[in-house]
Design a protein around this motif. Structure first.
Motif: not given
Length: 384
Positions: A315-343
């Protein structure tokens, strides 16, 4: 020279698979020793046929062996086996206690206090991430390399021979996999394994992304085989509902229907595996399947697929690697680490590997001993 050796890893599927290179190295270093592996009873079919061990002990840590008194009773049974060397390969209280109470003359590996006081050599595990205030700093090397360091530094094995991940099937599991494959596929079918579940939400690529990838492959005539355990049934069903090719006859669902050993037998017939960071990913490595995987919350250095042919898209996200089981970011930022790995990025490497290995099933691909560093594509550096 050690004659009776116990290796302990009571953790999850991936942790156990990453222990198997140690078994091979110990067998090479101590060919006359009796080598025993202690593992979680749920994963017995992954290791009971391992050619490097003489026998396995299994602990039902979620059932019959659960609780402090039963743990102590289990440790007592281990003690009666009179091991002269115990190697603990996970730093948790249960395995640390069993190692410490084993009565072995030499006890080495990872340990938690106070059990570490009874170890002869306690090792750090540099593959694990650590906290520095609010920052999570990733580990510095792969888990297998950390395990091999235990052999070097605690046992004096100068150059442990690394034979890679090992998984051998029982005759019954191999036969069941063969029969199931023949029921589902023809000899001409080229099958891509999809493992879309993971123990953490933050390890899962989006179901709609997997659906898009599956449609792109199906459009080219590839068959899609969905794997995973019973807990993955709902997300697999959701993914399939989002596919245009869901009714094409090219989609096959094995999720929650096969044992781990039969899963391995099916994977060795696949031409590629598209997967999250998960236990089945490491089973795929052991079965010689080229892999494309996506890492969001997971630390790359510690747990990448131990295979030089495979590709990890980070992922390009700066929060990598958080090691957190459930994302604590809200809104569009929730699970951004996976959302921003494009198909498109992932499929670029899927097509590359399919072309490179000519769509051959894994069992036909040559072994590549010693080539275990996968290719890491860092999207934050514009590598795609």
């Amino acid at each position: 020279m050690y004659k009776n050796i116990l290796v302990i890893n009571l953790m999850q599927i991936g942790d156990l698979m990453l222990t198997t290179p140690v078994l091979g190295a110990l067998r090479k270093a101590y060919p006359e020793a009796r080598l025993t592996l202690l593992a979680d009873s749920r994963w017995h079919d992954l290791v009971e046929c391992n050619p490097h061990v003489d026998t396995c002990l299994f602990m039902d840590k979620k059932g019959a062996d659960k609780g402090t008194l039963r743990l102590l009773a289990f440790a007592g049974r281990v003690r009666k086996l009179k091991f002269d060397l115990v190697i603990n390969l996970h730093r948790n209280e249960r395995s640390s206690a069993i190692a410490a109470l084993s009565g072995a003359p030499r006890i080495v590996g990872y340990s938690k206090p106070p059990w570490s006081l009874l170890f002869d050599k306690v090792m750090k595990n540099p593959s694990l991430a650590r906290r520095d205030g609010n920052r999570r700093i990733p580990g510095t090397q792969h888990q297998v390399h950390s395990h091999m360091a235990v052999l070097r530094e605690a046992l004096g094995i100068a150059q442990p021979e690394d034979v890679g991940l090992t998984l051998c099937l029982s005759e019954a599991a191999a036969q069941q996999a063969e029969e199931l494959w023949q029921q589902e596929f023809t000899p001409a079918d080229k099958v891509i394994a999809f493992n879309i579940g993971a123990s953490w939400e933050t390890k899962r690529w989006l179901t709609e992304y997997f659906a898009q990838a599956a449609d792109m492959l199906a459009a080219k005539g590839y068959h899609i085989a969905f794997f995973g355990g019973p807990m993955d049934k709902d997300i697999v069903a959701k993914c399939c509902q989002q596919m245009e090719y869901k009714d094409s006859g090219l989609v096959h669902i094995f999720t929650g229907k096969v044992s781990l050993a039969v899963l391995a037998g099916l994977l060795r017939r696949c031409v590629l595996m598209l997967t999250t960071d998960s236990g089945p990913m490491h089973i795929g490595v052991a079965m010689n399947v080229p892999i494309v995987t996506m890492f969001g919350a997971s630390p790359v250095p510690g747990f990448y697929p131990y295979d030089g042919r495979s590709v990890l898209v980070k992922t390009p996200e700066a929060c990598h690697p958080c090691g957190i089981h459930q994302c604590q970011r809200e809104g569009e930022g929730n699970l951004a680490c996976m959302k921003n790995i494009p198909v498109a990025a992932v499929m670029n490497f899927v097509w590359e590997l399919l072309d490179k290995y000519h769509g051959e099933p894994a069992y036909k691909l040559p072994p590549h001993y010693g080539d275990y560093q996968c290719r890491v594509i860092d999207l934050s550096k514009g590598e795609f």
